[in-house]
Write a protein that holds these residues in place. Structure first.
Motif, PDB file in Angstrom:
ATOM      1  N   ARG A 127      15.163  24.044   0.050  1.00  0.00           N
ATOM      2  CA  ARG A 127      15.511  25.473   0.491  1.00  0.00           C
ATOM      3  C   ARG A 127      14.184  26.300   0.729  1.00  0.00           C
ATOM      4  O   ARG A 127      14.016  27.059   1.664  1.00  0.00           O
ATOM      5  N   LEU A 128      13.143  25.889   0.055  1.00  0.00           N
ATOM      6  CA  LEU A 128      11.894  26.407   0.332  1.00  0.00           C
ATOM      7  C   LEU A 128      11.494  26.376   1.530  1.00  0.00           C
ATOM      8  O   LEU A 128      10.499  26.782   1.975  1.00  0.00           O
ATOM      9  N   TYR A 129      11.809  24.867   2.191  1.00  0.00           N
ATOM     10  CA  TYR A 129      11.453  24.534   3.379  1.00  0.00           C
ATOM     11  C   TYR A 129      12.290  24.794   4.652  1.00  0.00           C
ATOM     12  O   TYR A 129      12.469  24.413   5.641  1.00  0.00           O
ATOM     13  N   ASP A 130      13.333  25.718   4.017  1.00  0.00           N
ATOM     14  CA  ASP A 130      14.222  26.365   5.136  1.00  0.00           C
ATOM     15  C   ASP A 130      15.309  25.203   5.490  1.00  0.00           C
ATOM     16  O   ASP A 130      15.797  25.251   6.529  1.00  0.00           O
ATOM     17  N   ALA A 182       4.431  23.388   6.559  1.00  0.00           N
ATOM     18  CA  ALA A 182       5.590  23.092   7.183  1.00  0.00           C
ATOM     19  C   ALA A 182       5.564  21.671   7.520  1.00  0.00           C
ATOM     20  O   ALA A 182       6.680  20.889   7.626  1.00  0.00           O
ATOM     21  N   PHE A 211      13.769  22.535  -3.470  1.00  0.00           N
ATOM     22  CA  PHE A 211      12.611  22.198  -2.554  1.00  0.00           C
ATOM     23  C   PHE A 211      13.099  22.620  -1.162  1.00  0.00           C
ATOM     24  O   PHE A 211      12.258  22.869  -0.423  1.00  0.00           O
TER      25      PHE A 211
END
Lengths: 278, 261, 333
Positions: C120-123, C93, C118
């Protein structure tokens, strides 16, 4: 952190976009199940002694038997309603080749979720295949449109069970594709026996002794049989609801095994550094 | 061959393709005809053969294994593109078509073995009851392969033309061979106009001579006409394949898409 | 921010010299290769640290261990105090990583779709994601091309997009593995400007950078670690690294009327290691003065002494060893 499901759905959406990028392949994926059934039906017709201009009742019954099994699970040529687990495997393989798998695995989300997301895309495709085949069945075999609600429930839960089972197997196949450079061996010993021993287009009792025994412990065979019973009233193995239970039990086992195997393989890859070697 | 020798599983997979793809159809035949052949009559009347397992197994085994020739040769072009070696190869080769021919030679060396293994393994689950006239069977097999590579060259040219050509190639070969050429059924089930289309495809003739030579012990002398037709049709495919490869190669050079995939 | 201690990593590699049949059916012989022998270094917060090394020296392996893609055989790595093995999710993260540059993005998606995926994968989501995509587009200079398919980008644009994807979640640490490989001189120059000015100025990230281009490392780094055969063989600021090799500073002078001058008067000066003179056909002399390692030749004093002894100074040149000289010396086998 978002829930894993939301992330998996996001990965599925990305997979859809990427697949649409391969336009011809996407069109073939969407239509392959319809093309795939054609030679099987033509062979059924010939074996029943009919021609396209003259189809009798027995031929129609044979064709319905084959059609329902195919709709539930059968993969043939490149028309693959069981593409969930092969799709997950090839999806991973493709990401390995394009080099994007490492980038995905850098995100702070479970790596299982990334693989499962690819599976969701293929599960949707599979659901689309089953649905469209059954719509086609309503026209080709009108009796299938007149089944009781209880039968529909059996068909629905059996199909969902097969989806879950395939997704569980998909985790293992994806793991194998990560681990073995040419994972087709895994598909050979897992995918094809499942395909053959599902009894999708033939009666399991016709299998030679040992193969029949293996087929009878294959949960896919029960899912196919339950699905076929729901639309034709003819089942050959067990009580339909018991069969549905067997499929879901198989799905649970496949999911647990898949999660463990994938976790171990990713860890192994992290040790050997093979993630970026194609 | 060197590249493929590193993919051990490919060899095992290809050896078993005949069995895994054809076995369900042979078992389907058993389901429809009956375990003891009690519903054989209508099929026998339609096809002219009593031996329905052999009728299905022999041509389908050829069909599925020779199908690998299309993907093999086409994929060779694609993987050379992906690894960036296609342009380098084309600079080195005096005749660019050698790229396809080389791939074909590597493939054919395995293919005959795979077909034999496929038919032998199918006999484990069904009584194939082959009645082979060996000279005719060998000529049939060789002419079939001759047709296969002609068709493969035509399809492989697609890889220089379309970026996701593999699936287009597979769709065409799937539509032509198991469906139009009647790999698993007599084309007599088609309406008249479709039978005419089917007869214009060399594989229809190839399947016929294979069945006749391997199931009905028909000698070369009785299949002479079919062999000539098959040879002429296949030769035409080779000429078209050669022409198409050169045309698509020129096009790719003109558009600069040789290295794109 | 990044602490690497006694990192060791070995790989097993199959050999390619077995026969065809053995490759098909037999056990393929393998050998063990040591990628990292004993790597130790740390990167401070906000620092730009470059790992310099030849091909296969262990740079990428080090980066992969730090970014949790590879598990080390022994040693420890922490990022922001989190252990990369035990707390890999927290480490990921914090990190923005660009490995294999243009190959780490989806060519069949647009630049915007890649950034959104990408992110979205990291919120990062919703309006924050949309705004960040615009911001990243501006930072990496792709605003006008964000909606084009990546396959139509040049290699430099793909590299910049890969970095954009690495930056999408505002990472505290950025790992860049040979990002300028394959770029032409102008693109590489733009890229370095982008890293030095845009990125460091606007994002204030800690950067760990690997390269085998000396000028890049010298131009951008606060500190450099030179990796050779899986070990850090030298570490420090670029000038410190350069100072680690002998022949630090050399002054060459063409002088007339210098033939009879006593050169020991020059040797007596501080910092002078060696003085050498040779007579030229023109009647003048070429005097070469080398400084002690780590110091500079006192040019003014030298000139003053020579002129006071009657020499007429012609050409004078000062040369210093480059980072490349130091690198080659430090990594010589």
């Amino acid at each position: 952190m978002s829930s894993n499901l939301a992330i998996a759905m996001h990965v599925a959406k990305k997979e859809l976009r990427v697949q649409i990028g391969y336009r011809n392949k996407f069109i073939a994926d969407v239509l392959s199940h319809v093309i795939g059934i054609v030679p099987i039906l033509l062979i059924t017709l010939a074996l029943s002694g009919s021609s396209l201009n003259d189809i009798d009742g027995i031929t129609r019954a044979n064709a319905l038997f084959v059609f329902l099994g195919y709709a539930a699970f059968m993969a043939f040529g490149f028309g693959t309603p069981i593409m969930i687990y092969t799709g997950m495997a090839w999806g991973i393989s493709e990401e390995l080749q394009t080099g994007t798998i490492e980038r995905n695995f850098l995100a702070p989300v479970s790596r299982h979720t990334i693989v499962a997301g690819i599976g969701i895309y293929y599960a949707c495709l599979y659901a689309f295949h089953v649905t469209t085949l059954m719509i086609l069945a309503f026209f080709l075999f009108p009796s299938t449109a007149e089944i009781p609600v209880g039968n529909l429930a059996v068909a629905g839960t059996a199909a969902l069970g097969l989806i879950a089972l395939s997704a569980g197997l998909g985790l293992s196949s994806a793991a194998m594709f990560l681990m073995i450079r040419d994972g087709s061996l895994f598909l050979l010993f897992v995918h094809r026996p499942f395909m053959i021993l599902s009894g999708a287009i033939f009666l399991i009792e016709l299998l030679p002794g040992p193969l029949k025994l293996i087929a009878l412990v294959n949960p896919v065979a029960y899912g196919v049989d339950a699905f076929r019973w729901a639309f034709s009233g003819h089942g050959t193995l067990e009580d339909p609801w018991l069969e549905v239970g067997i499929v879901w039990a198989g799905a649970l086992v496949a999911a647990i095994v898949g999660v463990i195997v994938l976790g171990r393989v990713i860890r192994r890859q992290s040790r050997t550094g093979e993630l970026s070697r194609i | 061959m060197l590249v493929q020798s590193r993919a051990r599983s490919w060899f095992i997979t290809a050896s078993s393709t005949g069995f895994f793809f054809v076995a369900p159809l042979v078992l389907m035949g058993k389901t429809i005809i009956g375990e003891k052949g009690e519903r054989l009559g209508p099929f026998s009347e339609l096809s002219g053969y009593d031996n329905y397992t052999g009728y299905l197994a022999v041509p389908l085994c050829f069909a599925f294994l020779t199908n690998s020739a299309y993907s093999w040769i086409g994929q060779r072009i694609r993987s050379e593109q992906q690894s960036g070696t296609l342009e380098r190869l084309l600079i080195s080769l005096k005749y660019p078509i050698s790229l396809l021919l080389g791939g074909a030679w590597a493939h054919i060396s395995f293919l005959l073995f795979f077909i034999v293994v496929g038919i032998a393994s199918l006999s484990l689950i069904a009584d194939l009851d082959l009645n082979i006239d060996w000279p005719a069977a060998i000529v049939s097999g060789l002419l079939h392969l001759y047709a296969v590579y002609g068709f493969a060259f035509i399809l492989s040219s697609l890889f220089l033309w379309i970026r996701d050509a593999f699936i287009v190639q597979q769709s065409i070969s799937y539509f032509v061979i198991p469906i139009l050429a009647g790999a698993g059924f007599p084309i007599a089930i088609f309406p008249g106009w479709l039978q005419a289309v089917s007869k214009a495809i060399p594989f229809t003739w190839a399947f016929d001579v294979e069945r006749a030579s391997m199931l009905a012990h028909t000698p070369v002398s009785e299949l002479w006409d079919e062999f000539v037709i098959l040879f002429v049709m296949s030769s035409v495919m080779w000429i078209i394949g050669y022409w198409m490869f050169n045309v698509t190669l020129k096009r790719a050079k003109r558009t600069g898409s040789l290295g794109l995939y | 921010m990044i602490e690497v201690k006694n990192l060791r990593k070995e790989f097993k590699q199959n050999r390619a010299d077995a026969g065809l049949l053995r490759m098909l059916f037999g056990r393929v012989p393998s050998e063990t290769v040591t990628a990292l022998e004993d790597v130790t270094f740390n990167v401070e917060e906000g620092e730009f640290y470059s790992l310099l090394g030849r091909n296969g020296a262990g740079k990428t392996t080090t980066i992969k261990v730090i970014c949790t893609l590879l598990l080390a055989d022994s040693g420890t790595v922490t990022v922001g105090g989190h252990d990369v093995e035990r707390e890999s999710s927290s480490v990921r993260a914090m990190l923005g990583v660009s490995i294999r540059g243009e190959r780490s993005v989806y060519w069949r998606l647009s630049g915007r779709q890649n950034l959104a995926y990408f992110g979205r994968l990291y919120d990062v989501k919703g309006a924050a994601l949309r705004n960040r995509i615009e911001e990243i587009g501006e930072i990496v200079g792709l605003s006008e091309r964000l909606d084009d398919y990546v396959e139509r980008y040049s290699m430099g644009m793909k590299q910049r997009l890969a970095i954009g994807c690495a930056l999408i979640h505002r990472p505290r640490v950025l790992l860049l593995d040979e990002p300028t490989i394959g770029l032409d001189a102008a693109s590489a120059r733009d890229f370095r400007d982008f890293i030095s000015h845009e990125l460091r100025a606007r994002e204030n990230v800690t950067i760990l950078y690997t390269t085998h281009y000396m000028h890049e490392a010298e131009e951008m780094s606060d500190r450099i670690g030179i990796v050779n055969h899986g070990r850090i063989v030298a570490e420090g600021t670029p000038s410190k690294i350069i100072g680690m090799v002998p022949g630090n500073s050399v002054v060459t002078i063409d002088a007339k009327n210098a033939v009879n001058i006593d050169l020991s008067t020059l040797s007596a000066l501080d910092s002078i290691e060696r003085v050498h003179a040779e007579s030229l056909d023109s009647g003048s002399s070429k005097i070469r003065i080398e400084a002690v390692v780590g110091t500079e030749v006192p040019v003014a004093d030298v000139v003053h002494r020579l002129t006071s002894l009657g020499a007429e100074i012609g050409n004078l040149s000062v040369s210093r060893p480059t980072l490349e000289d130091a690198f080659l010396r430090l990594t010589a086998d």
